[in-house]
Design an enzyme around this catalytic site. Structure first.
Site, short mmCIF file in Angstrom:
data_model
loop_
_atom_site.label_atom_id
_atom_site.label_comp_id
_atom_site.label_asym_id
_atom_site.label_seq_id
_atom_site.Cartn_x
_atom_site.Cartn_y
_atom_site.Cartn_z
CB SER A 122 -0.93 0.00 1.20
OG SER A 122 -0.17 0.02 2.40
CG HIS A 123 2.55 3.22 2.49
ND1 HIS A 123 1.75 2.45 3.29
CD2 HIS A 123 2.14 4.50 2.67
CE1 HIS A 123 0.90 3.24 3.95
NE2 HIS A 123 1.11 4.47 3.59
CD GLU A 181 -6.82 -3.03 6.32
OE1 GLU A 181 -7.10 -4.15 6.76
OE2 GLU A 181 -6.35 -2.10 7.02
#
Lengths: 345, 345
Positions: free
Chosen positions: A47-48, A189
């Site tokens: 996610s990063h 999420e």
């Protein structure tokens, strides 16, 4: 033909920096961003990772981030080091402040780094890990944008307000480190549940009327909830106060109002506290780091885990085998490298 | 004949101080303890009210607290103010450190107060509220004794490790303040369930084999769980590190090992951070306190509550009507006043 392609860290970092420069970012920012994005990918923190590149370029294309503002260090000799980021991305501002923050924490026992007017999208663990690498314990906090309702509330007001902490472990490869959102779940999420057509667990979110919901779409139109009920809500509120109001920067509500969308990276500030355990423990019996190791040993002895171990395992794999990208991910890099800002939707 | 008896704050405070002096505490400590115990009773915080008097005297009778050690202020001119409590109760040590902590936070922007070797039983909200009364934001944390298992663990290791925070509200009667245990519930709440024969909610505790339990007796023989799963567990661990290891004092495991029982007040340290919002916000647009008020207003506007409102309502009632004690509670005061240490079981 779906076998992963392995890149070493520096190759991936250089490719990301080239894409960001091609997109118009000044080298200082392109390099600083590439370091944290490559670190995310290396640690399996998808996610990063490279997924973020397009978001950075989209924020740039929308004119919501400075491509080239030089971070300005402001030091009045107190315990508060300030970096004026001038509307550019946060990583270069952080790097600009680190040496002085560490020096001041060693001199005074503790010191703070207040970053103002930065566009923020990165995780906080690279920052607290970097500080632990200099031998200081570090606590980092920042608002984000209003997507979380306070406990007992009905509407988005707080951000996902991450809280990260690191404690040095001399002799170990990695420090003790945690980094988490003060919302129950990350917004990403909830989006993943929506795409998969899966209901949300209870107590993750409320709908636009403030009623509890398990429907991801209703949650995205409503608000997320803080972790840990009223306690997490209080911590998220404290982060708004310390890393927003106190440093003279935007709260999550203000950041969203200024930006008008949650699809671009928000602009606000960040607060990082650094503590010198040697200075705090001076004159006291025992070694603070040995006491930390005893605590970690006791956690592991009973079968519990230290935080960040999944990231550290991915990091070790990446060191041994390179960082594994899917063919689709490599194609994304190729496309962005060839197209610059035009390749960004 | 069960009508409550109303005492004004100073009368109750003086009666408590007299009991503690009669029990053998030096006036400095008797007065400081009486202030926090009377404040707990005034705020309807019964778990930190006059119910605590016997525990204090029991700890004194057991020889586990110094009756008369004078707190010693150690100031090397850095951002860390130390108070050596010398094995006495914490409130006088805190009061000893406050003026210098506030002065240093105003001078440097932030400062820390490390209290060492204190016997701790009081809530942290009186401390952060007192600091907010001096115009600084404050964060207080301390270990306790090992009664909480880390998330994913099976045995007590962490304490209930309270975390308290206050933010000044100029012009308001009370600051923004929260104070909570980082365990799901306080140990006293589990004891209350046991006495009432009521099962515990899920996820409060594990038994001595590390299995989840709803049985209060099994929970007391096992371990409590942190609030908010792995996130609360990480925060509780951070408190062990910063307010135990870092300040050269005991962790919750060490405090319990040294004391050997959870029935007396534990001896360890405490860490309090103070921040000057004016110093942090200097040179920035806007007023940090006005930004705080806007946030609080937005929380209240959507029907959510600010923390500590029940305490503040009780405080207002006590100011108007006096502090209401039951006849049994007054009888307890009478018995302790007449009997001194001999009245303590």
């Amino acid at each position: 033909m779906n076998a992963p392609i392995h890149l070493d860290f520096d190759t991936l970092r250089r490719r990301i920096a080239a894409i960001l420069r091609r997109g118009g970012l000044a080298p200082l920012h392109a390099e600083a961003l590439a370091r944290v994005i490559a670190a995310g990918e290396r640690d399996g923190a998808k996610s990063h990772g490279i997924y973020r590149i397009e978001g950075c370029l989209r924020t740039l294309k929308a004119g919501k981030v400075s491509a080239d503002a030089e971070p300005e260090l402001l030091d009045d000799g107190s315990g508060v080091i300030r970096v004026a980021a001038g509307g550019a991305f946060s990583p270069a501002a952080f790097e600009c402040g680190v040496p002085r923050l560490v020096e001041r924490a060693r001199a005074l026992g503790l010191a703070a780094l207040a970053i103002n007017d930065c566009v923020h999208f990165s995780a906080l663990w690279p920052e607290v890990e970097a500080l632990a690498g200099h031998g200081v314990a570090a606590l980092a906090l920042c608002p984000s944008y209003a997507t979380v309702a306070p406990a007992g509330g009905t509407r988005p007001l707080l951000g996902t307000n991450p809280l990260a902490f690191a404690w040095p472990r001399p002799g170990a490869e990695t420090p003790y480190v945690f980094d988490f959102a003060t919302s129950v779940a990350a917004r990403g999420e909830i989006e993943l549940h929506r795409r998969a057509g899966k209901p949300l667990p209870d107590a993750w979110a409320i709908d636009s009327q403030g009623a509890p919901t398990n429907d991801p779409a209703a949650a995205l139109a409503g608000a997320m909830l803080p972790f840990g009920g009223h306690k997490g809500s209080a911590i998220a509120t404290m982060i708004e106060l310390l890393a927003g109001a106190m440093i003279g920067d935007l709260t999550s509500r203000g950041a969203l109002d200024a930006l008008g969308t949650t699809t671009l990276a928000p602009r606000h500030g960040e607060l990082i506290l650094a503590f010198s355990p040697e200075r705090f423990a001076a004159g006291r019996p025992g070694d603070p780091f040995a006491a930390g190791e005893a605590l970690f040993g006791a956690i592991l002895d009973q079968g519990a885990r230290l935080p960040s171990q999944r990231r550290f395992a991915a990091r070790a794999r990446a060191a041994a085998e390179g960082i594994a990208l899917t063919p689709d991910e490599v194609a994304l890099l190729d496309r962005l490298e060839a197209g610059g800002l035009d390749a960004v939707s």
